[in-house]
Write a protein that holds these residues in place. Structure first.
Motif, PDB file in Angstrom:
ATOM      1  N   ALA A   1      13.588 -31.495   0.578  1.00 43.37           N
ATOM      2  CA  ALA A   1      15.009 -32.161   1.101  1.00 43.37           C
ATOM      3  C   ALA A   1      14.436 -33.800   0.357  1.00 43.37           C
ATOM      4  N   GLN A   2      13.673 -33.881   0.958  1.00 43.31           N
ATOM      5  CA  GLN A   2      13.400 -35.583   0.589  1.00 43.31           C
ATOM      6  C   GLN A   2      13.372 -36.221  -0.708  1.00 43.31           C
ATOM      7  N   TYR A   3      12.248 -34.801  -1.838  1.00 44.38           N
ATOM      8  CA  TYR A   3      13.044 -35.477  -2.929  1.00 44.38           C
ATOM      9  C   TYR A   3      14.421 -34.761  -4.339  1.00 44.38           C
ATOM     10  N   ALA A   4      14.924 -34.066  -3.172  1.00 44.83           N
ATOM     11  CA  ALA A   4      16.161 -33.553  -3.895  1.00 44.83           C
ATOM     12  C   ALA A   4      16.190 -32.537  -4.850  1.00 44.83           C
ATOM     13  N   ILE A   5      15.153 -31.577  -5.176  1.00 46.70           N
ATOM     14  CA  ILE A   5      14.703 -30.685  -6.345  1.00 46.70           C
ATOM     15  C   ILE A   5      15.131 -29.312  -6.138  1.00 46.70           C
ATOM     16  N   SER A   6      15.123 -28.797  -6.306  1.00 49.74           N
ATOM     17  CA  SER A   6      15.640 -27.281  -6.744  1.00 49.74           C
ATOM     18  C   SER A   6      14.396 -26.445  -6.446  1.00 49.74           C
ATOM     19  N   GLU A   7      14.590 -24.849  -6.587  1.00 47.79           N
ATOM     20  CA  GLU A   7      13.406 -23.654  -6.342  1.00 47.79           C
ATOM     21  C   GLU A   7      12.812 -24.056  -7.403  1.00 47.79           C
ATOM     22  N   ALA A   8      13.016 -23.991  -8.603  1.00 50.06           N
ATOM     23  CA  ALA A   8      12.105 -24.247  -9.929  1.00 50.06           C
ATOM     24  C   ALA A   8      11.460 -25.160 -10.105  1.00 50.06           C
ATOM     25  N   GLU A   9      12.735 -26.476  -8.945  1.00 53.77           N
ATOM     26  CA  GLU A   9      11.260 -27.509  -9.085  1.00 53.77           C
ATOM     27  C   GLU A   9       9.863 -27.512  -8.295  1.00 53.77           C
ATOM     28  N   LEU A  10      10.364 -26.520  -6.669  1.00 57.04           N
ATOM     29  CA  LEU A  10       9.035 -26.592  -5.816  1.00 57.04           C
ATOM     30  C   LEU A  10       8.832 -25.612  -6.444  1.00 57.04           C
ATOM     31  N   GLY A  11       8.814 -24.885  -7.210  1.00 59.99           N
ATOM     32  CA  GLY A  11       7.666 -23.897  -7.758  1.00 59.99           C
ATOM     33  C   GLY A  11       6.739 -24.854  -8.365  1.00 59.99           C
ATOM     34  N   LEU A  12       7.323 -25.558  -9.468  1.00 62.28           N
ATOM     35  CA  LEU A  12       6.494 -26.159 -10.160  1.00 62.28           C
ATOM     36  C   LEU A  12       5.484 -26.951  -9.346  1.00 62.28           C
ATOM     37  N   ALA A  13       5.804 -27.726  -8.470  1.00 63.66           N
ATOM     38  CA  ALA A  13       5.048 -28.440  -7.719  1.00 63.66           C
ATOM     39  C   ALA A  13       3.950 -27.579  -7.069  1.00 63.66           C
ATOM     40  N   MET A  14       4.066 -26.482  -6.661  1.00 61.66           N
ATOM     41  CA  MET A  14       3.461 -25.143  -6.122  1.00 61.66           C
ATOM     42  C   MET A  14       2.426 -25.146  -7.305  1.00 61.66           C
ATOM     43  N   LEU A  15       3.019 -25.093  -8.632  1.00 59.60           N
ATOM     44  CA  LEU A  15       2.305 -24.676  -9.572  1.00 59.60           C
ATOM     45  C   LEU A  15       0.925 -25.910  -9.877  1.00 59.60           C
ATOM     46  N   ALA A  16       1.874 -27.072  -9.440  1.00 61.47           N
ATOM     47  CA  ALA A  16       0.388 -28.157  -9.663  1.00 61.47           C
ATOM     48  C   ALA A  16      -0.409 -27.832  -8.673  1.00 61.47           C
ATOM     49  N   ALA A  17       0.102 -27.732  -7.790  1.00 61.59           N
ATOM     50  CA  ALA A  17      -1.548 -26.888  -6.425  1.00 61.59           C
ATOM     51  C   ALA A  17      -2.391 -26.410  -6.880  1.00 61.59           C
ATOM     52  N   GLY A  18      -1.548 -25.195  -7.655  1.00 69.89           N
ATOM     53  CA  GLY A  18      -2.352 -23.807  -8.107  1.00 69.89           C
ATOM     54  C   GLY A  18      -3.146 -24.541  -9.034  1.00 69.89           C
ATOM     55  N   VAL A  19      -2.608 -24.969 -10.278  1.00 69.44           N
ATOM     56  CA  VAL A  19      -3.354 -25.538 -11.014  1.00 69.44           C
ATOM     57  C   VAL A  19      -5.104 -26.406 -10.484  1.00 69.44           C
ATOM     58  N   GLY A  20      -4.668 -27.578  -9.711  1.00 70.57           N
ATOM     59  CA  GLY A  20      -5.207 -28.169  -9.471  1.00 70.57           C
ATOM     60  C   GLY A  20      -6.377 -27.540  -8.219  1.00 70.57           C
ATOM     61  N   ALA A  21      -5.762 -26.423  -7.920  1.00 69.03           N
ATOM     62  CA  ALA A  21      -6.835 -25.864  -7.206  1.00 69.03           C
ATOM     63  C   ALA A  21      -7.870 -24.575  -8.455  1.00 69.03           C
ATOM     64  N   LEU A  22      -7.670 -24.466  -9.525  1.00 62.02           N
ATOM     65  CA  LEU A  22      -7.757 -23.301 -10.355  1.00 62.02           C
ATOM     66  C   LEU A  22      -9.291 -24.551 -11.296  1.00 62.02           C
ATOM     67  N   LEU A  23      -9.155 -25.667 -11.572  1.00 60.17           N
ATOM     68  CA  LEU A  23     -10.112 -27.237 -11.552  1.00 60.17           C
ATOM     69  C   LEU A  23     -11.164 -27.171 -10.435  1.00 60.17           C
TER      70      LEU A  23
END
Length: 378
Positions: free
Chosen positions: A34-56
């Motif tokens: 709600a804070q960033y007014a994003i869709s489920e896909a954008e939220l999924g991309l945000a979680m993917l960013a965390a996943g990429v960071g975890a892989l690093l």
């Protein structure tokens, strides 16, 4: 070697704090959306960013632990992990949020490897199983974090204040507990400098199964709150209890997990656990009653609680593979699955619906049950 109670409780505290932080993030996923007014896909991309960071982070974890020791690594990465919570809602935009979540993923994975390295060392020195109890503390922390989040939201506390308080408290707990961890010079495990390594040979199957289990588990952690709020119309304070019921059931099951594994064959326990998870998740997705969905999430927690201990134990029994190497390889695959699950659900939800996307949990649980014979590779 007999360990002091303070050393064991220092490790338990680290696992508890990790679960509490992760749960607090889970509770506020709808807030972030709600804070960033994003869709489920954008939220999924945000979680993917965390996943990429975890892989690093996984590619560097063994190097950092080898250079600085588990205690120093856990203290620094754990404190940063906690403090990053306070920045989730104050970023200037979506791109900055992606950056924060990527950093969140890096320190999360390194902290996780550090405290699991410490727990494995403690188990070796103690001469009896401790790991299931440590992971039970993670689940207990998750339950406490979710219940606390639900309570403060119901009381009307501002989300930013809640995140700041949790960040401060957990960072302090992690730093304090780290002082009681084993000093680097007495650690028996040799931590190499080869970085991240994918499983090979027989470990590939166990790694895939662990990834399936953790993809499903990660999906529950990150999407259960939003599911109750968005799909079943629950207020956020009630929706937060989805995570709490799942974590509480998982914690209770993990605390008695060693006794269950002693009484049942690995394949039998894995098959029964996976089928319970599949049936419970089906109940969640078919019911329109939030309270019944909470019961279902608890059943999913019971079902998935023993998946990681069973598969990690199996990886230590693969013929011709050193136990430590087997556990490390399967652990890496499992962690990648854990981080991959949430964004996969996000993209599927954008293409269809969140309810339809969460059937992935059912499918993967059935896959685990069908492949349960691999839980005893010896």
């Amino acid at each position: 070697m007999q360990l002091s109670a303070r050393t064991r409780w220092a490790s338990r505290t680290q696992f508890f704090a990790s679960g509490f932080i992760f749960a607090t993030w889970g509770v506020h996923i709808p807030t972030v959306k709600a804070q960033y007014a994003i869709s489920e896909a954008e939220l999924g991309l945000a979680m993917l960013a965390a996943g990429v960071g975890a892989l690093l982070g996984l590619t560097q974890a063994s190097r950092w632990i080898g250079r600085y020791g588990a205690r120093t690594t856990a203290r620094s990465c754990g404190a940063i992990y906690a403090l990053l919570l306070a920045g989730l809602l104050v970023m200037p935009g979506y791109t900055a949020l992606l950056g924060v979540l990527a950093a969140f993923g890096v320190v999360t994975s390194v902290f996780d490897v550090a405290i699991n390295t410490e727990a494995a060392e403690l188990e070796l020195r103690n001469g009896r199983p401790l790991m299931s109890g440590m992971h039970g503390m993670f689940s207990l922390g998750g339950m406490a974090g979710a219940v606390t989040g639900s309570a403060v939201l119901a009381a009307g506390m501002a989300p930013q204040l809640h995140l700041t308080l949790v960040a401060s408290a957990m960072a302090s707990a992690i730093v304090f507990a780290a002082q009681r961890m084993l000093p680097r010079e007495v650690t028996a495990f040799a931590v190499n400098n080869e970085g991240f390594r994918l499983p090979r040979g027989a470990l590939v199957i166990l790694g895939v199964l662990a990834a399936l289990g953790l993809i499903a588990e990660g999906a529950i952690y990150d999407w259960s709150v939003l599911y109750l709020k968005q799909e079943l119309g629950s207020p956020q304070q009630q929706a937060a209890l989805a995570y709490a019921s799942f974590s509480a059931a998982m914690a209770a099951t993990r605390f008695c997990g060693d006794a269950m594994r002693a009484r049942l064959a690995p394949a039998v326990l894995l098959r029964g656990s996976a089928l319970l998870a599949a049936a419970s998740m089906t109940l969640v997705l078919l019911t329109e009653a939030p309270r019944l969905a909470l019961v279902g999430f608890a059943g999913v927690g019971v079902g998935f609680a023993n998946v990681v201990p069973i598969l990690f134990a199996a990886s230590a029994r693969v013929p011709g593979i050193e136990p430590a190497r087997g556990i490390a390889a399967v652990s890496a695959a499992a962690y990648l699955g854990f981080m991959a699950g949430p964004p996969v659900i996000g993209f599927l939800a954008e293409a269809s619906s969140l309810t339809a996307a969460l059937y992935v949990v059912v499918v993967f649980a059935i896959g685990l049950a069908a492949s349960a014979r691999w839980a005893d590779p010896a």
